[in-house]
Design an enzyme around this catalytic site. Sequence first.
Site, PDB file in Angstrom:
ATOM      1  N   ALA A  65       3.979 -62.107  19.334  1.00  0.00           N
ATOM      2  CA  ALA A  65       4.540 -63.516  19.779  1.00  0.00           C
ATOM      3  C   ALA A  65       5.898 -63.863  18.919  1.00  0.00           C
ATOM      4  O   ALA A  65       5.991 -63.476  17.804  1.00  0.00           O
ATOM      5  CB  ALA A  65       3.694 -64.392  19.159  1.00  0.00           C
ATOM      6  N   GLY A  70       5.566 -60.365  11.341  1.00  0.00           N
ATOM      7  CA  GLY A  70       5.662 -59.234  12.019  1.00  0.00           C
ATOM      8  C   GLY A  70       6.703 -58.977  12.954  1.00  0.00           C
ATOM      9  O   GLY A  70       7.751 -58.218  13.227  1.00  0.00           O
ATOM     10  N   CYS A  71       6.634 -59.847  14.046  1.00  0.00           N
ATOM     11  CA  CYS A  71       7.517 -59.782  15.243  1.00  0.00           C
ATOM     12  C   CYS A  71       9.118 -60.012  15.006  1.00  0.00           C
ATOM     13  O   CYS A  71      10.197 -59.481  15.503  1.00  0.00           O
ATOM     14  CB  CYS A  71       7.056 -60.701  16.307  1.00  0.00           C
ATOM     15  N   THR A  72       9.085 -61.046  13.889  1.00  0.00           N
ATOM     16  CA  THR A  72      10.522 -61.468  13.391  1.00  0.00           C
ATOM     17  C   THR A  72      11.295 -60.018  12.468  1.00  0.00           C
ATOM     18  O   THR A  72      12.394 -59.896  12.924  1.00  0.00           O
ATOM     19  CB  THR A  72      10.473 -62.677  12.669  1.00  0.00           C
ATOM     20  N   ALA A  75      12.143 -57.666  15.185  1.00  0.00           N
ATOM     21  CA  ALA A  75      13.371 -58.158  15.854  1.00  0.00           C
ATOM     22  C   ALA A  75      14.666 -58.089  15.166  1.00  0.00           C
ATOM     23  O   ALA A  75      15.509 -57.584  15.553  1.00  0.00           O
ATOM     24  CB  ALA A  75      13.202 -59.745  16.441  1.00  0.00           C
TER      25      ALA A  75
END
Length: 212
Positions: A65, A70-72, A75
């Site tokens: 998401a 974690g996804c940030t 990215a």
Amino acid sequence: MRHFAIITILLSLLLGIPFAWGVEQQHLLAVGEKAPDFSLPDQNGKIHHLSDYRGHVVLLAFYPADFTKGCTLEAHVNSEHVKQYHDAGLTPIGISVQTQASHKAFCETYGIRYTLLADSKGEAAASYGVLGAPFTGQFPKRAWYANPAQSAKTYYKLNPGSAIGMAKRVTFIMGKNGRIAYVDDDVNSHLATCATDWINWAKAHKALLNAK
């Protein structure tokens, strides 16, 4: 069939095995299999077909998401290595079930420099075997829609055409022949170095990735 499902759930709970509510068991694609094609919009609305990348080495990174911790981090790491990806002959693409609008806000907020695809129905994630369980709490700020205080249960009820779950954090590398050459289903264990690790793997396996 219903009794079997109930027994499966009870055994999962008793044994401590995660059970994906509402998500059918899927086959995680393996090395050597043909990568399923898809047609999805990026953060700017441009439609991408995986088949358009035939003859290129594609790094397809599924993630849960936008705007989550974690996804940030993932990215940021991928954005910092865009030049190194290209120098190594890799085309990095991120993909999750959020909308195009969510991806656009995510990119603009954090300066993300590579393509993010909106698999809002979860069909691509399911075809690669990485569609996980539905989210049960409150969505991250600005992810999916404009009201982050709305519960996931309400969101799914109001948006029946949306993905029934979130993509798991799994990365695939496809060779020029369109087949899967590498699968990383443990990205969480090396988020801070994932880009460098994938680039080094690609450099060490050029012959495999260039195979016809």
